[in-house]
Write a protein that holds these residues in place. Structure first.
Motif, short mmCIF file in Angstrom:
data_model
loop_
_atom_site.label_atom_id
_atom_site.label_comp_id
_atom_site.label_asym_id
_atom_site.label_seq_id
_atom_site.Cartn_x
_atom_site.Cartn_y
_atom_site.Cartn_z
N ASP A 84 0.80 -1.22 0.00
CA ASP A 84 0.00 0.00 0.00
C ASP A 84 0.84 1.28 0.00
O ASP A 84 0.30 2.37 0.03
N GLY A 85 2.14 1.13 -0.01
CA GLY A 85 3.01 2.31 -0.07
C GLY A 85 3.16 3.06 1.23
O GLY A 85 3.80 4.09 1.27
N ARG A 86 2.60 2.54 2.32
CA ARG A 86 2.72 3.26 3.59
C ARG A 86 4.12 3.07 4.16
O ARG A 86 4.82 2.11 3.86
N PHE A 87 4.50 4.02 4.99
CA PHE A 87 5.80 3.96 5.64
C PHE A 87 5.68 3.29 7.01
O PHE A 87 4.66 3.43 7.69
N VAL A 88 6.73 2.59 7.39
CA VAL A 88 6.86 2.02 8.73
C VAL A 88 8.26 2.35 9.23
O VAL A 88 9.14 2.74 8.46
N LEU A 89 8.44 2.18 10.52
CA LEU A 89 9.76 2.34 11.12
C LEU A 89 10.33 0.94 11.33
O LEU A 89 9.80 0.16 12.13
N GLY A 90 11.35 0.61 10.55
CA GLY A 90 12.01 -0.69 10.70
C GLY A 90 13.00 -0.63 11.85
O GLY A 90 13.80 0.30 11.94
N ILE A 91 12.92 -1.60 12.75
CA ILE A 91 13.81 -1.67 13.91
C ILE A 91 14.78 -2.84 13.68
O ILE A 91 14.36 -3.97 13.43
N PHE A 92 16.06 -2.54 13.77
CA PHE A 92 17.12 -3.52 13.48
C PHE A 92 17.99 -3.67 14.73
O PHE A 92 18.84 -2.82 15.01
N HIS A 93 17.77 -4.76 15.48
CA HIS A 93 18.57 -5.05 16.67
C HIS A 93 19.84 -5.79 16.28
O HIS A 93 19.91 -6.41 15.22
N GLU A 94 20.83 -5.72 17.14
CA GLU A 94 22.07 -6.49 16.99
C GLU A 94 22.84 -6.14 15.72
O GLU A 94 23.42 -7.01 15.07
N TYR A 95 22.87 -4.86 15.37
CA TYR A 95 23.65 -4.38 14.23
C TYR A 95 24.91 -3.71 14.76
O TYR A 95 24.88 -3.01 15.77
N GLY A 96 26.02 -3.94 14.06
CA GLY A 96 27.26 -3.25 14.40
C GLY A 96 27.22 -1.84 13.83
O GLY A 96 26.71 -1.61 12.74
#
Length: 169
Positions: A84-96
């Motif tokens: 649908d083209g909507r935006f979300v906030l992607g959360i990325f744990h355990e990234y250097g």
């Protein structure tokens, strides 16, 4: 609603309701099938916090560079969903956290987080997307044969108001 389209060039714009995003606002972040860990550049992804207690990962083999201690943290980025083209906030744990270069998503790490990763181009019969465990679809952009997720550095308003999708626990 403005017309949405997939664009493989570096020109043009994508609009959604009152939000106007140009392609220059996006960062191209590689989905790497050979990486053992994801890495976020804090110029491209918002560093939310460092792991507590502090943890580090050693980076080697990337362009002959060895970095003995890369601190682990949680990052966020604004991502447009496919359906649908909507935006979300992607959360990325355990990234250097890296200071130079583009952010990298480890295919293995994404899969370990419950996502299905389809990194083959649609031109080759592939799906060219990430399917989140909640069913959300994040499209990939293929550039020179490699899959990328287009992300935008989130504003304070995005951090407060966008729905969150945890990409990796």
């Amino acid at each position: 609603m403005a017309q949405l389209h997939q664009d493989t060039s570096s020109e043009g714009s994508v609009g959604h309701d009152v939000t106007h995003i140009t392609l220059h606002d996006y960062y191209r972040t590689l989905v790497d099938g050979g990486a053992n860990n994801g890495f976020g550049n804090s110029d491209e992804m918002k560093l939310l916090s460092y792991a507590s207690p502090s943890r580090y990962v050693c980076v080697s083999g990337i362009g002959g560079i060895d970095i003995p201690e890369v601190q682990i943290g949680t990052f966020a980025a604004k991502i447009r969903l496919d359906a649908d083209g909507r935006f979300v906030l992607g959360i990325f744990h355990e990234y250097g956290e890296i200071e130079r270069g583009n952010s990298i998503h480890s295919k293995i790490q994404l899969q370990d987080g419950g996502c299905e990763v389809f990194d083959d181009s649609v031109l080759l019969g592939g799906r060219q997307c990430l399917v989140h465990k909640d069913g959300s679809i994040i499209p990939f952009n293929i550039h020179q044969g490699l899959p990328y997720i287009r992300m935008i550095y989130p504003s304070d308003d995005d951090l407060q108001n966008l729905p969150r999708i945890t990409i990796h626990d």
